[in-house]
Design an enzyme around this catalytic site. Structure first.
Site, PDB file in Angstrom:
ATOM      1  N   CYS A 150      -7.631  -3.143  -7.678  1.00 18.70           N
ATOM      2  CA  CYS A 150      -8.673  -3.039  -8.414  1.00 18.70           C
ATOM      3  C   CYS A 150      -8.223  -2.848 -10.003  1.00 18.70           C
ATOM      4  O   CYS A 150      -6.948  -2.291 -10.167  1.00 18.70           O
ATOM      5  CB  CYS A 150      -9.772  -2.175  -8.133  1.00 18.70           C
ATOM      6  SG  CYS A 150      -9.490  -0.316  -8.449  1.00 18.70           S
ATOM      7  N   CYS A 189     -10.240  -2.395  -3.051  1.00 17.73           N
ATOM      8  CA  CYS A 189      -8.786  -2.276  -3.613  1.00 17.73           C
ATOM      9  C   CYS A 189      -7.804  -2.167  -2.336  1.00 17.73           C
ATOM     10  O   CYS A 189      -8.398  -1.642  -1.312  1.00 17.73           O
ATOM     11  CB  CYS A 189      -8.763  -1.018  -4.627  1.00 17.73           C
ATOM     12  SG  CYS A 189      -7.147  -0.656  -5.238  1.00 17.73           S
ATOM     13  N   CYS A 230      -7.796   4.780  -3.528  1.00 19.98           N
ATOM     14  CA  CYS A 230      -8.829   4.191  -4.463  1.00 19.98           C
ATOM     15  C   CYS A 230     -10.369   4.390  -3.857  1.00 19.98           C
ATOM     16  O   CYS A 230     -10.454   4.111  -2.639  1.00 19.98           O
ATOM     17  CB  CYS A 230      -8.624   2.817  -4.894  1.00 19.98           C
ATOM     18  SG  CYS A 230      -9.714   2.170  -5.811  1.00 19.98           S
ATOM     19  N   HIS A 243       1.901   4.252  -3.184  1.00 24.98           N
ATOM     20  CA  HIS A 243       1.676   5.732  -3.049  1.00 24.98           C
ATOM     21  C   HIS A 243       3.031   6.614  -3.207  1.00 24.98           C
ATOM     22  O   HIS A 243       2.980   7.589  -3.955  1.00 24.98           O
ATOM     23  CB  HIS A 243       1.199   6.120  -1.469  1.00 24.98           C
ATOM     24  CG  HIS A 243      -0.282   5.879  -1.141  1.00 24.98           C
ATOM     25  ND1 HIS A 243      -1.064   6.335  -2.120  1.00 24.98           N
ATOM     26  CD2 HIS A 243      -0.743   5.255  -0.037  1.00 24.98           C
ATOM     27  CE1 HIS A 243      -2.483   5.853  -1.520  1.00 24.98           C
ATOM     28  NE2 HIS A 243      -2.260   5.343  -0.373  1.00 24.98           N
ATOM     29  N   CYS A 282      -6.502   0.840 -10.693  1.00 21.04           N
ATOM     30  CA  CYS A 282      -5.578   0.937  -9.928  1.00 21.04           C
ATOM     31  C   CYS A 282      -4.064   0.134 -10.853  1.00 21.04           C
ATOM     32  O   CYS A 282      -3.239   0.528 -10.803  1.00 21.04           O
ATOM     33  CB  CYS A 282      -5.401   0.857  -8.508  1.00 21.04           C
ATOM     34  SG  CYS A 282      -6.455   2.138  -7.938  1.00 21.04           S
ATOM     35  N   HIS A 300       0.662  -1.291   0.121  1.00 25.79           N
ATOM     36  CA  HIS A 300       0.140  -0.015  -0.072  1.00 25.79           C
ATOM     37  C   HIS A 300       0.690   1.377   0.014  1.00 25.79           C
ATOM     38  O   HIS A 300       0.591   2.140  -0.798  1.00 25.79           O
ATOM     39  CB  HIS A 300      -1.193  -0.029   1.148  1.00 25.79           C
ATOM     40  CG  HIS A 300      -1.775   1.220   1.436  1.00 25.79           C
ATOM     41  ND1 HIS A 300      -3.114   1.353   1.084  1.00 25.79           N
ATOM     42  CD2 HIS A 300      -1.539   2.507   1.852  1.00 25.79           C
ATOM     43  CE1 HIS A 300      -3.620   2.378   1.332  1.00 25.79           C
ATOM     44  NE2 HIS A 300      -2.489   3.184   1.896  1.00 25.79           N
ATOM     45  N   GLU A 301       1.937   1.311   0.889  1.00 20.68           N
ATOM     46  CA  GLU A 301       2.820   2.554   1.071  1.00 20.68           C
ATOM     47  C   GLU A 301       3.708   2.503  -0.307  1.00 20.68           C
ATOM     48  O   GLU A 301       3.820   3.687  -0.796  1.00 20.68           O
ATOM     49  CB  GLU A 301       3.652   2.369   1.996  1.00 20.68           C
ATOM     50  CG  GLU A 301       2.916   2.273   3.732  1.00 20.68           C
ATOM     51  CD  GLU A 301       2.468   3.780   3.940  1.00 20.68           C
ATOM     52  OE1 GLU A 301       2.601   4.737   3.346  1.00 20.68           O
ATOM     53  OE2 GLU A 301       1.197   3.780   4.726  1.00 20.68           O
TER      54      GLU A 301
END
Length: 502
Positions: free
Chosen positions: A297, A278, A273, A266, A300, A262-263
């Protein structure tokens, strides 16, 4: 927390989802067609297919969900593509660096860094993930404070981000700090899972909240004088917690992988999202974190593909191979150590951010904080952005009991198998035409982006309104003459007073 029973669906509709994926811009449409094969486009069409089977619609579980607490226009591919023009990031650099902080192989009772590295290399196919030597938190110019709900210390994220920015390798695409210590970005926040510095491609995330009840400390209560000195912000006085180990269950390990990916998304430029379920959804409660899937998803995924240029089939095969290895490892550990985990990850008592001011009570940890909300100055650079700090003030202490995490990993592997089968399907072009025709026949749904439409200057009037227009025109002319004469009278009187005073 007020729960929605049952959860309510949140969807933009097929037409909006298709526009978000493909775009209405002709050049971006042509780019989409040339970048993906028919089978890949059929797979990505799951984003807007009303009969989708591989991806899920967003669900609202409570009135304090991140999606409702931070309503903003979602980032579609066209917006993402335009934002790349403003970034100085060089994709010629192919290395992601993980910077452990007080964390080494074996410290967490399992090869944590090895699992994270292998997961990230499969997730970001085409990039090489390297682990830097671990650094001590005491060597970083980092403020700290006693934790409000544990016996340990919390580290302030700004000092860590400054350290990562100043020590970033020259060939690094991005650098992500990893720590087992708890983090906090502002004094008013109880903790945050992560934080990144926009424009510098550096971030930090914490795994402390994923250890559940398995936090063990050889010296769990440091000296009170050292705690007070450390809370004052002196890096030299930061006590080293000797013998501190974190034991992760399979559930905790999966959460560590999810937060890391996740990080990193970014740091590569992908925004949060709001389209479908997602990995890049934000979270304001721990159950939101646990509900996030381990993958992206289709919208993304197209953004990530645009950056890295991998083949979708190859990426899903790599993720499937990684999942099989993880299932084998954790199945053996659970069979040998049945008492390690009941697969229960407890909430903290405050469930995240503690609000002690009169500002906005709930703020998103996955979005830039507003200037009048949780703003906090950061020297020599833009404001860092918090990631997944838990911010629900209405949450009470609860315990989230899930099914077996190994079973969940096996289900994830089955989902990856279904994705692979779709990408290998023949005759995809004809099926894709049917899906597109059905969606294009639907009425378009206009999205409110926060800007009101421009007021029309000329409203067409019929011939039968000539008399009304004449009456209104005479009325406005009369008012204009009265105002003009009044201003002239005031100007004359003021001129006379000025002359009398002279």
């Amino acid at each position: 927390m007020v729960q929605c029973k049952p959860p309510q669906e949140f969807s933009f509709g097929p037409r909006a989802l298709k526009d978000a994926l493909i775009s209405c811009d002709l050049a971006l449409k042509q780019m989409y067609t040339s970048a993906f094969s028919p089978s890949e486009r059929l797979f990505l069409s799951e984003a807007y297919n009303p009969n989708r089977t591989l991806f899920s619609t967003l669900l609202i579980h409570s009135a304090y969900d991140w999606l409702l607490s931070r309503p903003e226009a979602p980032e579609d591919f066209e917006t993402f593509h335009a934002s790349l023009q403003l970034r100085k990031q060089s994709l010629a650099r192919k290395h992601i660096y993980l910077q452990p902080i007080d964390l080494s192989e074996g410290l967490a009772g399992c090869p944590l860094l090895d699992h994270l590295r292998s997961c990230a290399e499969a997730f970001f196919l085409g990039l090489r993930v390297k682990c830097l030597p671990s650094v001590a938190a005491a060597s970083i110019n980092c403020c700290s404070r006693p934790s409000r709900d544990t016996d340990g210390l919390q580290l302030h994220t700004d000092g860590i981000l400054s350290f990562l920015k100043n020590n970033k390798p020259g060939d690094a695409l991005c650098v992500l700090g990893l720590t087992l210590a708890d983090l906090y970005p502002h004094d008013a926040w109880t903790f945050t899972f992560g934080r990144f510095l926009p424009g510098h491609e550096v971030g930090v995330c914490s795994f402390a909240r994923f250890s559940g009840e398995f936090l063990q400390a050889g010296s769990s209560v440091p000296d009170s004088a050292l705690l007070e000195a450390a809370a004052a912000g002196g890096p030299e006085t930061l006590p080293r917690e000797r013998g501190r180990t974190l034991c992760f269950s399979a559930l905790g390990m999966v959460q560590c992988c999810k937060v890391t990916c996740h990080e990193l998304c970014h740091l590569l430029g992908l925004g949060s999202c709001r389209w479908l379920r997602c990995l890049l959804q934000g979270a304001l409660s721990l159950d939101e974190v646990l509900r996030r899937p381990l993958d992206l998803c289709p919208i993304c995924l197209r953004k990530l593909h645009h950056l890295l240029g991998f083949r979708l089939l190859e990426r899903y095969k790599r993720l499937h191979a990684w999942t099989r290895v993880m299932v084998e490892i954790w199945s053996g550990q659970e069979a040998g150590e049945p008492s390690v985990s009941e697969d229960t990850l407890p909430f903290s008592a405050d469930s995240g951010m503690g609000c002690e001011s009169d500002t906005e009570p709930v703020t998103s940890p996955s979005e830039p904080v507003t200037p009048d909300g949780w703003s906090h100055p950061f020297p020599d650079g833009p404001e860092p952005v918090s990631e997944d700090g838990l911010g629900s003030l209405m949450a009470s202490e609860v315990s989230l009991t899930l099914g077996g995490p190994v079973d969940a990993m096996e289900e994830y592997g089955q989902w990856l198998t279904a994705c692979i089968q779709t990408l290998e399907r023949e005759g995809a072009e004809e099926e894709l035409l049917q899906v597109d025709a059905a969606v294009d026949a639907l009425s378009r749904w206009e999205m409110f982006t926060g800007q009101l439409p421009v007021t029309k200057q000329h409203v067409p009037c019929g011939k039968d309104n000539v008399g009304l227009r004449r009456v209104l025109g005479d009325k406005f002319s009369s008012l204009r003459r009265r105002l003009s004469s009044r201003r002239f009278a005031k100007a004359s009187s003021s001129h006379c007073r000025w002359g009398a005073e002279n």
